[in-house]
Write a protein that holds these residues in place. Structure first.
Motif, PDB file in Angstrom:
ATOM      1  N   VAL A  70       0.846  -1.199   0.000  1.00  0.00           N
ATOM      2  CA  VAL A  70       0.000   0.000   0.000  1.00  0.00           C
ATOM      3  C   VAL A  70       0.876   1.243   0.000  1.00  0.00           C
ATOM      4  N   ILE A  71       1.896   1.250   0.862  1.00  0.00           N
ATOM      5  CA  ILE A  71       2.816   2.394   0.932  1.00  0.00           C
ATOM      6  C   ILE A  71       3.498   2.604  -0.428  1.00  0.00           C
ATOM      7  N   SER A  72       3.995   1.526  -1.017  1.00  0.00           N
ATOM      8  CA  SER A  72       4.670   1.622  -2.317  1.00  0.00           C
ATOM      9  C   SER A  72       3.720   2.162  -3.382  1.00  0.00           C
ATOM     10  N   SER A  73       2.483   1.694  -3.363  1.00  0.00           N
ATOM     11  CA  SER A  73       1.488   2.173  -4.324  1.00  0.00           C
ATOM     12  C   SER A  73       1.181   3.650  -4.124  1.00  0.00           C
ATOM     13  N   LEU A  74       1.097   4.086  -2.868  1.00  0.00           N
ATOM     14  CA  LEU A  74       0.849   5.501  -2.592  1.00  0.00           C
ATOM     15  C   LEU A  74       1.985   6.365  -3.138  1.00  0.00           C
ATOM     16  N   LEU A  75       3.219   5.952  -2.892  1.00  0.00           N
ATOM     17  CA  LEU A  75       4.370   6.697  -3.389  1.00  0.00           C
ATOM     18  C   LEU A  75       4.347   6.763  -4.915  1.00  0.00           C
ATOM     19  N   HIS A 100      11.961   3.455   0.950  1.00  0.00           N
ATOM     20  CA  HIS A 100      12.618   3.288   2.249  1.00  0.00           C
ATOM     21  C   HIS A 100      11.535   3.362   3.317  1.00  0.00           C
ATOM     22  N   PHE A 101      11.319   2.254   4.027  1.00  0.00           N
ATOM     23  CA  PHE A 101      10.352   2.216   5.110  1.00  0.00           C
ATOM     24  C   PHE A 101      11.088   2.635   6.384  1.00  0.00           C
ATOM     25  N   VAL A 102      10.774   3.821   6.911  1.00  0.00           N
ATOM     26  CA  VAL A 102      11.529   4.338   8.049  1.00  0.00           C
ATOM     27  C   VAL A 102      10.786   4.238   9.380  1.00  0.00           C
ATOM     28  N   SER A 103       9.462   4.128   9.339  1.00  0.00           N
ATOM     29  CA  SER A 103       8.677   4.015  10.566  1.00  0.00           C
ATOM     30  C   SER A 103       7.334   3.380  10.225  1.00  0.00           C
ATOM     31  N   PRO A 104       6.841   2.467  11.065  1.00  0.00           N
ATOM     32  CA  PRO A 104       5.550   1.849  10.758  1.00  0.00           C
ATOM     33  C   PRO A 104       4.407   2.854  10.858  1.00  0.00           C
ATOM     34  N   LEU A 105       3.428   2.704   9.985  1.00  0.00           N
ATOM     35  CA  LEU A 105       2.246   3.558   9.994  1.00  0.00           C
ATOM     36  C   LEU A 105       1.033   2.699  10.326  1.00  0.00           C
ATOM     37  N   LYS A 106       0.087   3.275  11.040  1.00  0.00           N
ATOM     38  CA  LYS A 106      -1.121   2.562  11.457  1.00  0.00           C
ATOM     39  C   LYS A 106      -2.327   3.095  10.698  1.00  0.00           C
ATOM     40  N   ALA A 107      -3.480   2.479  10.938  1.00  0.00           N
ATOM     41  CA  ALA A 107      -4.721   2.924  10.315  1.00  0.00           C
ATOM     42  C   ALA A 107      -4.970   4.389  10.657  1.00  0.00           C
ATOM     43  N   GLY A 108      -5.580   5.104   9.727  1.00  0.00           N
ATOM     44  CA  GLY A 108      -5.851   6.533   9.887  1.00  0.00           C
ATOM     45  C   GLY A 108      -5.440   7.268   8.632  1.00  0.00           C
ATOM     46  N   ALA A 126      11.379  11.862  -9.588  1.00  0.00           N
ATOM     47  CA  ALA A 126      10.531  12.466  -8.562  1.00  0.00           C
ATOM     48  C   ALA A 126      10.854  11.871  -7.197  1.00  0.00           C
ATOM     49  N   GLN A 127      10.354  12.541  -6.157  1.00  0.00           N
ATOM     50  CA  GLN A 127      10.491  12.040  -4.789  1.00  0.00           C
ATOM     51  C   GLN A 127       9.155  12.206  -4.076  1.00  0.00           C
ATOM     52  N   ALA A 128       8.949  11.394  -3.031  1.00  0.00           N
ATOM     53  CA  ALA A 128       7.712  11.499  -2.258  1.00  0.00           C
ATOM     54  C   ALA A 128       7.934  10.978  -0.846  1.00  0.00           C
ATOM     55  N   THR A 129       7.054  11.404   0.055  1.00  0.00           N
ATOM     56  CA  THR A 129       7.057  10.915   1.435  1.00  0.00           C
ATOM     57  C   THR A 129       5.647  10.529   1.824  1.00  0.00           C
ATOM     58  N   VAL A 130       5.546   9.582   2.766  1.00  0.00           N
ATOM     59  CA  VAL A 130       4.260   9.209   3.350  1.00  0.00           C
ATOM     60  C   VAL A 130       4.372   9.431   4.850  1.00  0.00           C
ATOM     61  N   SER A 131       3.439  10.210   5.397  1.00  0.00           N
ATOM     62  CA  SER A 131       3.416  10.505   6.823  1.00  0.00           C
ATOM     63  C   SER A 131       2.013  10.301   7.360  1.00  0.00           C
ATOM     64  N   ASP A 132       1.901  10.175   8.679  1.00  0.00           N
ATOM     65  CA  ASP A 132       0.572  10.103   9.286  1.00  0.00           C
ATOM     66  C   ASP A 132       0.090  11.516   9.614  1.00  0.00           C
ATOM     67  N   GLY A 141      10.307   7.775  -0.829  1.00  0.00           N
ATOM     68  CA  GLY A 141      10.473   7.096  -2.109  1.00  0.00           C
ATOM     69  C   GLY A 141      11.008   8.011  -3.181  1.00  0.00           C
ATOM     70  N   THR A 142      11.692   7.412  -4.126  1.00  0.00           N
ATOM     71  CA  THR A 142      12.087   8.110  -5.348  1.00  0.00           C
ATOM     72  C   THR A 142      11.636   7.264  -6.522  1.00  0.00           C
ATOM     73  N   GLY A 143      11.406   7.910  -7.627  1.00  0.00           N
ATOM     74  CA  GLY A 143      10.976   7.187  -8.803  1.00  0.00           C
ATOM     75  C   GLY A 143      11.512   7.809 -10.076  1.00  0.00           C
ATOM     76  N   SER A 144      11.709   6.973 -11.061  1.00  0.00           N
ATOM     77  CA  SER A 144      12.080   7.419 -12.390  1.00  0.00           C
ATOM     78  C   SER A 144      10.904   7.135 -13.318  1.00  0.00           C
ATOM     79  N   PHE A 145      10.629   8.066 -14.200  1.00  0.00           N
ATOM     80  CA  PHE A 145       9.499   7.945 -15.103  1.00  0.00           C
ATOM     81  C   PHE A 145       9.958   8.216 -16.532  1.00  0.00           C
ATOM     82  N   ARG A 146       9.427   7.464 -17.455  1.00  0.00           N
ATOM     83  CA  ARG A 146       9.790   7.573 -18.870  1.00  0.00           C
ATOM     84  C   ARG A 146       8.620   8.149 -19.637  1.00  0.00           C
TER      85      ARG A 146
END
Length: 148
Positions: A70-75, A100-108, A126-132, A141-146
């Motif tokens: 889920v985290i990877s898909s969000l990024l 890079h999974f740096v801290s577990p995230l819970k429901a919410g 590109a780059q992205a972060t997921v936070s609560d 996360g970082t990503g390359s796009f063509r």
């Protein structure tokens, strides 16, 4: 997207056009994996795109934290949307995704912020972060796009 020049010479999207563009992206995503996940467009500026997800029990793994897929898909979704906002008349695909999974995230509520770092005619990074909701960083996360 109609754009105007900022004082520093950079292009800034017209706020009305940005709102319309976000609505169009949300409509285009209906019935896709985006909808299945439960993603929601929050805002788009000239610096970043923000999406959110209200993580529910079905987004969790067996130990009660948000599943890495889920985290990877969000990024990937957030970075891809940021890239598409930058190049709205071109088709782009993910060619590389680093997480890079740096801290577990819970429901919410989860907040995903993405921005474009670099682009050429055929390649975008590109780059992205997921936070609560409290601002705890969960993943980077970082990503390359063509451009195809």
């Amino acid at each position: 997207m109609t754009q105007s020049k900022l004082d520093n010479g950079q292009q800034q999207p017209n706020p009305t056009d940005v709102t319309v563009y976000l609505e169009q992206m949300e409509q285009a995503a209906q019935g896709t994996f985006w909808t299945y996940l439960g993603c929601k467009m929050e805002r788009l500026t000239d610096q970043e795109l923000v999406i959110s997800l209200d993580a529910q029990p079905h987004h969790l793994n067996v130990i009660g934290i948000v599943h890495g897929g889920v985290i990877s898909s969000l990024l990937d979704n957030a970075m891809g949307a940021a890239v598409m906002a930058l190049r709205p008349h071109e088709k782009v695909v993910t060619t590389n995704l680093n997480v890079h999974f740096v801290s577990p995230l819970k429901a919410g509520k989860l907040i995903v912020k993405a921005s474009v770092l670099h682009q050429t005619r055929k390649s975008i990074t590109a780059q992205a972060t997921v936070s609560d909701q409290e601002g705890t960083l969960g993943s980077i996360g970082t990503g390359s796009f063509r451009v195809i």
